[in-house]
Design an enzyme around this catalytic site. Structure first.
Site, short mmCIF file in Angstrom:
data_model
loop_
_atom_site.label_atom_id
_atom_site.label_comp_id
_atom_site.label_asym_id
_atom_site.label_seq_id
_atom_site.Cartn_x
_atom_site.Cartn_y
_atom_site.Cartn_z
N ASN A 10 0.86 -1.19 0.00
CA ASN A 10 0.00 0.00 0.00
C ASN A 10 0.90 1.23 0.00
O ASN A 10 1.45 1.60 1.03
CB ASN A 10 -0.90 -0.03 1.25
CG ASN A 10 -1.79 1.19 1.36
OD1 ASN A 10 -1.88 1.98 0.41
ND2 ASN A 10 -2.44 1.37 2.49
N TRP A 11 1.01 1.84 -1.18
CA TRP A 11 1.92 2.99 -1.31
C TRP A 11 1.31 4.28 -0.74
O TRP A 11 1.99 5.29 -0.65
CB TRP A 11 2.26 3.22 -2.78
CG TRP A 11 3.26 2.23 -3.33
CD1 TRP A 11 3.72 1.10 -2.71
CD2 TRP A 11 3.93 2.31 -4.59
NE1 TRP A 11 4.63 0.48 -3.52
CE2 TRP A 11 4.78 1.19 -4.68
CE3 TRP A 11 3.88 3.21 -5.65
CZ2 TRP A 11 5.59 0.95 -5.79
CZ3 TRP A 11 4.68 2.97 -6.77
CH2 TRP A 11 5.53 1.86 -6.83
N LYS A 12 0.03 4.25 -0.43
CA LYS A 12 -0.67 5.46 0.04
C LYS A 12 -0.39 6.63 -0.93
O LYS A 12 -0.33 6.39 -2.13
CB LYS A 12 -0.24 5.78 1.47
CG LYS A 12 -0.39 4.54 2.37
CD LYS A 12 -0.26 4.82 3.81
CE LYS A 12 -0.44 3.52 4.59
NZ LYS A 12 -0.44 3.71 6.01
N HIS A 97 -9.85 1.24 4.27
CA HIS A 97 -8.61 1.50 5.01
C HIS A 97 -8.88 2.54 6.10
O HIS A 97 -9.69 3.45 5.91
CB HIS A 97 -7.51 2.00 4.06
CG HIS A 97 -6.17 2.05 4.71
ND1 HIS A 97 -5.79 3.09 5.51
CD2 HIS A 97 -5.14 1.16 4.73
CE1 HIS A 97 -4.56 2.84 5.99
NE2 HIS A 97 -4.16 1.68 5.52
N GLU A 99 -7.34 5.04 7.02
CA GLU A 99 -7.13 6.43 6.63
C GLU A 99 -8.32 6.97 5.84
O GLU A 99 -8.52 8.18 5.73
CB GLU A 99 -5.81 6.55 5.84
CG GLU A 99 -4.63 6.43 6.79
CD GLU A 99 -3.37 5.85 6.18
OE1 GLU A 99 -3.23 5.83 4.95
OE2 GLU A 99 -2.51 5.39 6.97
N GLU A 170 -5.98 -4.63 10.48
CA GLU A 170 -4.99 -3.57 10.68
C GLU A 170 -5.36 -2.73 11.90
O GLU A 170 -6.17 -1.80 11.79
CB GLU A 170 -4.98 -2.62 9.47
CG GLU A 170 -4.53 -3.24 8.18
CD GLU A 170 -3.87 -2.20 7.29
OE1 GLU A 170 -2.73 -2.41 6.89
OE2 GLU A 170 -4.49 -1.15 7.01
N GLY A 176 1.98 2.75 10.69
CA GLY A 176 2.92 3.85 10.46
C GLY A 176 3.96 4.02 11.54
O GLY A 176 4.49 5.12 11.74
N SER A 218 2.65 -1.61 10.50
CA SER A 218 4.09 -1.68 10.79
C SER A 218 4.69 -3.06 10.60
O SER A 218 5.42 -3.56 11.45
CB SER A 218 4.38 -1.14 12.19
OG SER A 218 3.97 0.20 12.25
N GLY A 239 2.81 -0.99 4.35
CA GLY A 239 2.81 0.42 3.97
C GLY A 239 4.22 0.90 3.71
O GLY A 239 4.82 0.60 2.67
P1 PGA Z 1 2.39 0.73 7.59
O1 PGA Z 1 1.01 0.87 6.82
O2 PGA Z 1 3.05 -0.54 7.13
O3 PGA Z 1 3.17 1.95 7.19
O4 PGA Z 1 2.09 0.68 9.05
C1 PGA Z 1 0.14 -0.20 6.68
C2 PGA Z 1 -1.19 0.29 6.16
O5 PGA Z 1 -1.67 1.35 6.59
O6 PGA Z 1 -1.81 -0.36 5.30
#
Ligand code: PGA
Length: 258
Positions: A10-12, A97, A99, A170, A176, A218, A239
């Site tokens: 997931n590159w966001k 997600h 976010e 998640e 993050g 993470s 991520g």
């Molecule tokens: P992260 O993100 O690996 O940076 O914690 C995972 C995600 O939000 O899908």
């Protein structure tokens, strides 16, 4: 036969340019071409999708969106529809997600996510449904919270449709950060069992073991082996470490072996 592990990148909203995106993607392509026992899905921002879909990719490398609209088409400025992704050849989409569920951000509801899941299934795009608590409390209220997310996001789906859905657990508090602050593999295992059992009850017996569940929050090189081994998951949603090919490559090697 053991199913392949699935690793989703997931590159966001990264990276900041097409040049950088192409360079990361081409490194990932090389890494993935060496894998036999795992599938990889790269979910870049929409604007980069077509670039990557046009390139010659290894058979086990797929492209995914990070979201779709809950509407089919029409006057929804800035939105992207499921059929548009399908027409490009996109095979997966991340839905719900945290976010996007963020109350101070897009504030997506389970009802919207349910509509999105249906639209993605209609368009033969595999939905990756994210669920996870914002925080934990001693009374276990977070378990009810997750049950509700599952219930209202999956409501109305047939058993056959459910089997097309991939669930990504998640915990929001673990996203993050660094592997040191991620969830412990034993706690992940507990949650995987909880989700399998609840969804199994919701849709009738016999499918709890066939449900693919990923863990995200993470996932780094340092904790990925233990998460697969003890957490008993079918793969990861990665991520920040998915944007650093050298580190992502190590995670892929671990997913390949386990
Ligand atoms: P992260 O993100 O690996 O940076 O914690 C995972 C995600 O939000 O899908």
């Amino acid at each position: 036969m053991k199913k392949k592990n699935l690793v989703v990148a997931n590159w966001k909203m990264n990276p900041e340019s097409a040049v950088e995106a192409k360079s990361i993607f081409s490194s990932i392509k090389k890494l993935v071409s060496k894998l036999k026992g795992s599938d990889v899905v790269v979910c870049p921002p929409f604007v980069f999708l077509d670039l990557f879909l046009k390139s010659k990719n290894p058979k086990n490398l797929f492209l995914g969106g990070q979201n779709i609209s809950s509407e089919r088409k029409g006057p929804f400025t800035g939105e992207v529809g499921a059929s548009m992704l399908k027409s490009l050849g996109t095979k997966f989409v991340i839905l719900g997600h945290s976010e996007r569920r963020n109350p101070n951000g897009p504030n997506e509801s389970d009802e919207m996510i349910n509509k999105k899941i249906r639209l993605s299934l209609e368009n033969k795009i595999t939905p990756i449904l994210c669920v996870g608590e914002r925080e934990r409390d001693k009374d276990g209220t977070y378990l009810e919270f997750i049950k509700n997310q599952l219930k209202w996001s999956l409501i109305g789906l047939s058993k056959k449709e459910l089997l097309e859905v991939i669930i990504a657990y998640e915990p929001v508090w673990a996203i993050g950060k660094s592997y040191k602050e991620s969830m412990s593999p034993t706690d992940i295992h507990e949650m995987v069992l909880f989700i399998r059992k609840y969804v199994g009850e919701m849709f009738g017996n016999g499918l709890d073991h066939s449900l693919p569940i990923l863990y995200g929050g993470s996932v780094e090189v340092e904790n990925s082996y233990q998460i697969l081994k003890i957490g008993n998951v079918n793969g990861f949603l990665v991520g920040h470490d998915s944007l650093v090919p050298a580190r992502f490559g190590e995670i892929l090697k671990i997913a390949e072996k386990k």
